[in-house]
Design an enzyme around this catalytic site. Structure first.
Site, PDB file in Angstrom:
ATOM      1  NE  ARG A 183     -12.913   0.227   4.968  1.00  0.00           N
ATOM      2  CZ  ARG A 183     -13.761  -0.126   4.041  1.00  0.00           C
ATOM      3  NH1 ARG A 183     -14.109  -1.367   3.909  1.00  0.00           N
ATOM      4  NH2 ARG A 183     -14.283   0.762   3.234  1.00  0.00           N
ATOM      5  CB  CYS A 184      -8.423   1.502  12.044  1.00  0.00           C
ATOM      6  SG  CYS A 184      -7.892   2.160  13.613  1.00  0.00           S
ATOM      7  CD  GLN A 233      -2.640  -1.199   2.599  1.00  0.00           C
ATOM      8  OE1 GLN A 233      -2.720  -2.250   3.235  1.00  0.00           O
ATOM      9  NE2 GLN A 233      -3.250  -0.115   3.018  1.00  0.00           N
ATOM     10  CD  GLU A 293      -9.705   5.518   9.110  1.00  0.00           C
ATOM     11  OE1 GLU A 293      -8.844   5.112   8.307  1.00  0.00           O
ATOM     12  OE2 GLU A 293      -9.455   6.188  10.092  1.00  0.00           O
TER      13      GLU A 293
END
Ligand code: CDP
Length: 747
Positions: A330-331, A180, A700
């Site tokens: 996702r945070c 990523q 998120e």
């Protein structure tokens, strides 16, 4: 390449015998920690400035840790050969309980660190202890919760993998990999392998379509580094693709925070202060992907959407014999844990005061006119209208009627629960004064080149994993320059072509690279204006912009379209002006963005079986100005499903010998469309005042906001039986057991 992994959580390696494996036709090499040690490549830095083994020389620290790698002419031969590598272990009793890690009789895990006498990793504090203690002392009411946010794992569509292709002739490494953050990875590889000649200009990282990431593809995993070393060794490209169990058992985890939290209030329900004490289980090394200054990430946003002026957070991290990590799944770096704690506490306070939880929230929200609002832990919330979002969610769900229905149902002994979560998020890391990873500031970048015929290529330092950057970035540029979005080619993920950036995670793309796109496009529009003035023989002040052209004020037929202007930039530009039509911008955000939302979940629980049905789930999000409503809705749907995951299904469980008990998808329950309710989504729009197009991140928010709404709904349903807390994941069995314990039924 395939990897030999440890069956034990903590063991000394007495010997590794590769002879039988090397005798298998097609096996090219077996790589061990001792081989890497010769080049000083057996350890590597983590993103939190700790160190992590690439391959162990003498001790394994968690079950499924990499022990050796086999390189063969096919994946099948490699898989057979790893069975033939003989490893002799001396098994030791692992340390699995974070609460025991500082006990005197616990083993000290990181003996590689000179002088390390315990398993403590770091201590971190935020807020004002004195002020908070005073507020607690004078409070009429206090509530406390002990919450465990269990260790969970990203389950993206594809696992991690790479092809490491080292070209000996040119001393050049091309690394095709699932990352990523391609540029950051290139820098890390150069830091690890620079001393053997792999300096940064000799490395190209290419991250194509990676099958999802969700934070799990930010860290540098040993497999990548071993593949590079192996390619170096054998002079051929080496491919490594994890299988699903390896991914689940060995890659970075998320959460694993033990939280003791308290809230103080007046008897009327005015919140006064909160206090949080955290025990953070890092596994055997701190490989969290947090900004350097924030070892517990952005947990200090745990004051949430409420207006009070004292808070204190104290966090201690410890080592255990579990896989390392702490990824921002996702945070935004631990905001999920923070939101869970504050939203559970708020419901506890409402219960204690016998107040409606929606009412309590409404009375304590930061008001719209109070923004920008300085939180007691030092964040400056940019904008918000919390009352509006909650009111909208209540209207959509029919809140008041549902409370009446609940009261009726309770008379009949039926279990119905209504759970709210009114969360504030913190995304867009981040302003360079506070945010860096391994010292690299967390700006992000956009480079736009418009070709002579008016078609464009735009490249970014971020890296989409399915979020649709190709669509939304093109829209941002199209909006500013009037070039149709379909004529703008968006590219990310190749370090040889894209400008340097920190990558995509923690919903940072829109706040950083999205902003960079708008600023770079505006630079081009400024240049376009100069060229248009020259072509039209007027001064710049006489021109106005109209969708895709500059028009002479008061003379609408005297105009130049962006395509004509760009063509002129290459063919007929004013003397003295630089030719061409391209711009780059590295955007350093002045602040983070603070998206928010209010979620309401309705559950019905079957008392005899504990079965939980999510009857309805209404999610109202506010991410400022929306670039693409369909993409945002898709983000919210996916994120909500990843929100039910920890609330009701997912948890990595270890026994006391360090064996993972649910290391496959047979036992690790990932929710699917079958388990998902029909999400009801909506939004309010409160623009971000400091973002060039008023947008905030969104990716998120639903994963962060959903779990406490679900947990609050389940506890609300069970509250007539005096049940005030269950740790997530709240499974039917846990509910049934608890109900049985409190005598809710007889059989
Ligand atoms: O960093 P990441 O792309 O995961 O998260 P994000 O910035 O929240 O964006 C997720 C997707 O939603 C991207 O395609 C954004 O451009 C889009 N988005 C949008 O259309 N409008 C917003 N206000 C925020 C995000």
């Amino acid at each position: 390449m395939d990897i030999v992994r440890s069956p034990y959580a903590y063991a000394k390696i007495k010997n590794i015998n590769s002879e039988k494996a090397l005798a298998i036709p097609g096996v090219l090499a077996v790589v061990t920690g001792k081989d890497l040690e010769q080049y000083n490549l057996h350890w590597m830095p983590t993103l939190m400035s700790d160190t992590q083994m690439v391959l162990p020389v003498d001790t394994v620290m968690y079950q499924a840790q990499e022990v050796a790698a086999v390189i063969a002419t096919s994946r099948y031969i490699a898989a057979d050969a790893i069975e033939a590598v003989e490893v002799e272990y001396e098994v030791m009793k692992p340390l699995m309980d974070a609460h025991k890690s500082l006990d005197k009789d616990s083993p000290i895990l990181r003996t590689d660190k000179e002088g390390k006498k315990d398993n403590h990793v770091w201590h971190w504090e935020a807020g004002d202890k004195g002020k908070t203690d005073i507020a607690f002392n004078k409070a009429d009411v206090t509530v406390a919760e002990d919450i465990y946010l269990p260790r969970i794992h990203v389950a993206s569509m594809e696992t991690c993998g790479c092809v490491a292709d080292y070209d000996k002739v040119n001393n050049f490494l091309t690394m095709h990999m699932t990352t990523q953050a391609p540029h950051a990875i290139r820098t890390v590889i150069a830091l690890v392998a620079g001393h053997v000649g792999l300096t940064e200009e000799k490395i190209r990282v290419i991250s194509a379509d990676i099958g999802g990431g969700f934070g799990g593809k930010v860290p540098v995993y040993p497999g990548y580094v071993i593949a590079i070393a192996a390619s170096f060794l054998i002079g051929k490209p080496v491919k490594w693709i994890e299988d699903r169990s390896e991914n689940l058992q060995a890659d970075s985890f998320a959460r694993d925070y033990h939280i003791h939290c308290e809230m103080a209030a007046t008897k009327e329900g005015k919140m006064l202060a909160t206090r949080f004490k955290l025990l953070c289980d890092q596994g055997y090394t701190d490989a969290a992907a947090n900004p350097s200054k924030f070892p517990a990430g952005m947990f200090s946003i745990c004051t949430g959407s409420y207006n009070y002026d004292a808070a204190f957070i104290e966090a201690d991290a410890v080592y255990t014999n579990k896989p390392p990590g702490g990824v921002a799944y996702r945070c935004s770096f631990r905001v999920t844990e923070a939101v869970h704690a504050i939203e559970r506490l708020t419901d506890s306070l409402a219960r204690k005061l016998d107040k409606d939880p929606a009412q309590l929230r409404m009375e304590n929200f930061v008001k719209k006119e109070e923004f920008p609002w300085k939180s007691p832990t030092g964040w400056e919330y940019d904008s918000g209208d919390y009352h509006k979002a909650l009111r909208k969610a209540m209207d959509v769900v029919g809140y008041e009627d549902l409370r009446k229905e609940q009261a009726e149902k309770r008379k009949d002994g039926k279990l119905m629960g209504i759970g709210i979560s009114s969360f504030t998020e913190v995304v867009g890391a981040g302003p360079s004064k506070d945010f860096d990873i391994l010292g690299i500031k967390m700006f992000d970048s956009a480079e736009i080149r418009i070709h002579p015929t008016g078609k464009a290529i735009a490249r970014f330092g971020t890296k989409s994993q399915g979020q649709g950057h190709e669509t939304t970035y093109a829209q941002i540029i199209a909006e500013v320059l009037g070039i149709p979005a379909e004529n703008i080619q968006v590219e990310e993920g190749d370090t040889d072509t894209a400008p340097y950036g920190l990558g995509t995670y923690a919903s940072r793309s829109t706040p950083t690279a999205g902003a960079a796109a708008a600023v770079a496009a505006r630079k081009l529009r400024d240049k376009a204006k100069k060229i248009a003035a020259y072509l039209l023989e007027v001064s710049e002040e006489d021109l106005e912009w109209d969708i895709n052209k500059f028009v002479v004020k008061g003379a609408p037929d005297k105009a130049k379209t962006i395509q004509e202007i760009v063509f002129a930039a290459y063919t007929n530009h004013p003397q003295g002006m630089e030719a061409g039509f391209e711009a780059t911008h590295y955007y350093d955000p002045p602040n983070l963005t603070f998206p928010f939302g209010s979620y309401i979940c309705i559950v019905d629980i079957d008392k005899e079986t504990g079965k939980i049905d999510i009857r309805r789930f209404v999610a109202i999000d506010d991410c400022g100005n929306i670039i693409n409503p369909m993409i945002v809705q898709g983000q919210v749907h996916g994120g909500l499903t990843q929100g039910i995951a920890p609330a009701m299904y997912e948890e990595l469980i270890y026994d006391e010998d360090g064996n993972i008990l649910n290391g496959t998808f047979m036992d690790y329950l990932v929710p699917t469309a079958v388990e998902s309710p029909s999400w009801e989504t909506g939004h309010t729009v409160t623009p971000c005042p400091h973002h060039p197009i008023g947008a905030k991140g969104v990716g998120e928010s639903p994963t962060v906001g959903a779990p406490p709404a679900i947990a609050n709904a389940i506890i609300d349903a069970l509250s007539p039986y005096g049940i005030t807390h269950l740790d997530i994941p709240i499974t039917p069995f846990k509910v049934w057991k608890k109900l049985k314990e409190v005598g809710a039924f007889n059989n």
